[in-house]
Design an enzyme around this catalytic site. Structure first.
Site, mmCIF file in Angstrom:
data_model
loop_
_atom_site.group_PDB
_atom_site.id
_atom_site.type_symbol
_atom_site.label_atom_id
_atom_site.label_comp_id
_atom_site.label_asym_id
_atom_site.label_seq_id
_atom_site.Cartn_x
_atom_site.Cartn_y
_atom_site.Cartn_z
ATOM 1 C CE LYS A 185 -18.040 -32.656 -32.888
ATOM 2 N NZ LYS A 185 -19.142 -32.323 -31.682
ATOM 3 C CE1 TYR B 173 -20.946 -27.400 -31.121
ATOM 4 C CE2 TYR B 173 -19.264 -27.180 -29.866
ATOM 5 C CZ TYR B 173 -19.712 -27.654 -30.755
ATOM 6 O OH TYR B 173 -19.378 -28.814 -31.487
ATOM 7 N NE ARG C 68 -25.562 -31.127 -40.862
ATOM 8 C CZ ARG C 68 -25.603 -30.315 -38.666
ATOM 9 N NH1 ARG C 68 -24.902 -29.980 -38.807
ATOM 10 N NH2 ARG C 68 -27.025 -31.045 -38.450
ATOM 11 C CB THR D 90 -26.195 -35.953 -34.458
ATOM 12 O OG1 THR D 90 -25.997 -34.665 -35.161
ATOM 13 C CG2 THR D 90 -25.082 -35.829 -32.579
ATOM 14 C CG ASN E 83 -20.074 -35.849 -32.953
ATOM 15 O OD1 ASN E 83 -20.169 -35.058 -32.920
ATOM 16 N ND2 ASN E 83 -21.778 -35.884 -33.254
ATOM 17 C CG HIS F 223 -19.180 -27.878 -35.669
ATOM 18 N ND1 HIS F 223 -20.876 -28.673 -34.838
ATOM 19 C CD2 HIS F 223 -19.578 -27.260 -36.578
ATOM 20 C CE1 HIS F 223 -21.392 -27.400 -35.394
ATOM 21 N NE2 HIS F 223 -20.701 -26.602 -36.338
ATOM 22 C CD GLU G 201 -21.269 -22.843 -36.422
ATOM 23 O OE1 GLU G 201 -22.369 -23.485 -35.905
ATOM 24 O OE2 GLU G 201 -20.640 -24.034 -37.409
HETATM 25 P P1 CMP Z 1 -22.568 -30.879 -33.434
HETATM 26 O O1 CMP Z 1 -22.754 -30.867 -33.979
HETATM 27 O O2 CMP Z 1 -20.940 -30.303 -32.682
HETATM 28 O O3 CMP Z 1 -23.691 -29.265 -32.668
HETATM 29 C C1 CMP Z 1 -24.041 -30.627 -31.425
HETATM 30 C C2 CMP Z 1 -22.959 -31.019 -30.495
HETATM 31 O O4 CMP Z 1 -23.688 -31.901 -29.185
HETATM 32 C C3 CMP Z 1 -22.857 -32.405 -31.526
HETATM 33 O O5 CMP Z 1 -22.892 -32.298 -31.981
HETATM 34 C C4 CMP Z 1 -23.274 -33.653 -30.342
HETATM 35 O O6 CMP Z 1 -22.394 -33.838 -30.483
HETATM 36 C C5 CMP Z 1 -23.026 -32.808 -29.831
HETATM 37 N N1 CMP Z 1 -24.088 -34.404 -28.480
HETATM 38 C C6 CMP Z 1 -23.752 -34.391 -27.524
HETATM 39 N N2 CMP Z 1 -25.172 -34.381 -27.093
HETATM 40 C C7 CMP Z 1 -25.995 -34.631 -27.463
HETATM 41 C C8 CMP Z 1 -27.305 -34.898 -27.197
HETATM 42 N N3 CMP Z 1 -27.983 -36.098 -26.692
HETATM 43 N N4 CMP Z 1 -27.573 -34.817 -28.479
HETATM 44 C C9 CMP Z 1 -26.916 -34.535 -29.434
HETATM 45 N N5 CMP Z 1 -26.445 -33.712 -29.577
HETATM 46 C C10 CMP Z 1 -24.898 -33.905 -28.675
#
Ligand code: CMP
Length: 142
Positions: free
Chosen positions: A10, A50, A86, A92, A113, A116, A127
């Site tokens: 990211k 997304y 994962r 997350t 974070n 992905h 994806e």
């Molecule tokens: P990702 O695995 O890329 O898929 C969805 C993304 O939403 C997740 O990682 C997080 O980085 C992002 N995100 C942002 N805010 C939140 C939240 N409050 N709860 C869960 N995911 C979040």
């Protein structure tokens, strides 16, 4: 059986010059890179990728973050790739992630974070196709 998953390094990963360190973790964990590129998403593309989260309160922030700088989609291949990746990236929220996971090591927050990872075979297929044509993926590693 070998399986493929989509990883995305990211914008925070790219900005913090962590591409090499995160790719090293992938390789050390036994993943083969079968496709890789750098892209700068615009807000339409990030929103489309997304779309499953479009009703969530964090959708707008997620889209603006994902379009704030380049990111690096990577197709990884290995036995049980989706679940194993994962595990390698961790929860997350980095505060909840296990020691040694990529997010525990490098991520600042659940919004930013670092990486992905696809969460299921159907999402991985969607994806991967979102970012790569079949010509851009290596079929035989040699
Ligand atoms: P990702 O695995 O890329 O898929 C969805 C993304 O939403 C997740 O990682 C997080 O980085 C992002 N995100 C942002 N805010 C939140 C939240 N409050 N709860 C869960 N995911 C979040």
């Amino acid at each position: 059986m070998k399986q493929r998953t989509l990883a995305i390094l990211k914008p925070d990963c790219v900005r913090k010059n962590l591409i090499g360190k995160v790719v090293k973790k992938m390789e050390e964990a036994g993943f083969k890179i079968v496709g890789m590129k750098m892209v700068k998403l615009d807000s339409n593309t990030a929103g489309e990728f997304y779309a499953v989260h479009k009703e969530r309160p964090f959708f707008y922030d997620l889209v603006s973050f994902m379009s704030s700088a380049p990111c690096v989609p990577i197709v990884l291949e290995k036995e049980n790739a989706i679940e194993d990746f994962r595990k390698l990236i961790g929860a997350t929220d980095p505060a909840q992630a296990e020691d040694g996971t990529i997010r525990k090591l490098y991520a600042d927050s659940k919004e930013q974070n670092i990486v992905h990872g696809s969460d299921a075979p159907e999402t991985a297929e969607y994806e991967i196709k979102y970012f790569f044509s079949s010509k851009e993926l290596v079929e035989n590693y040699g």
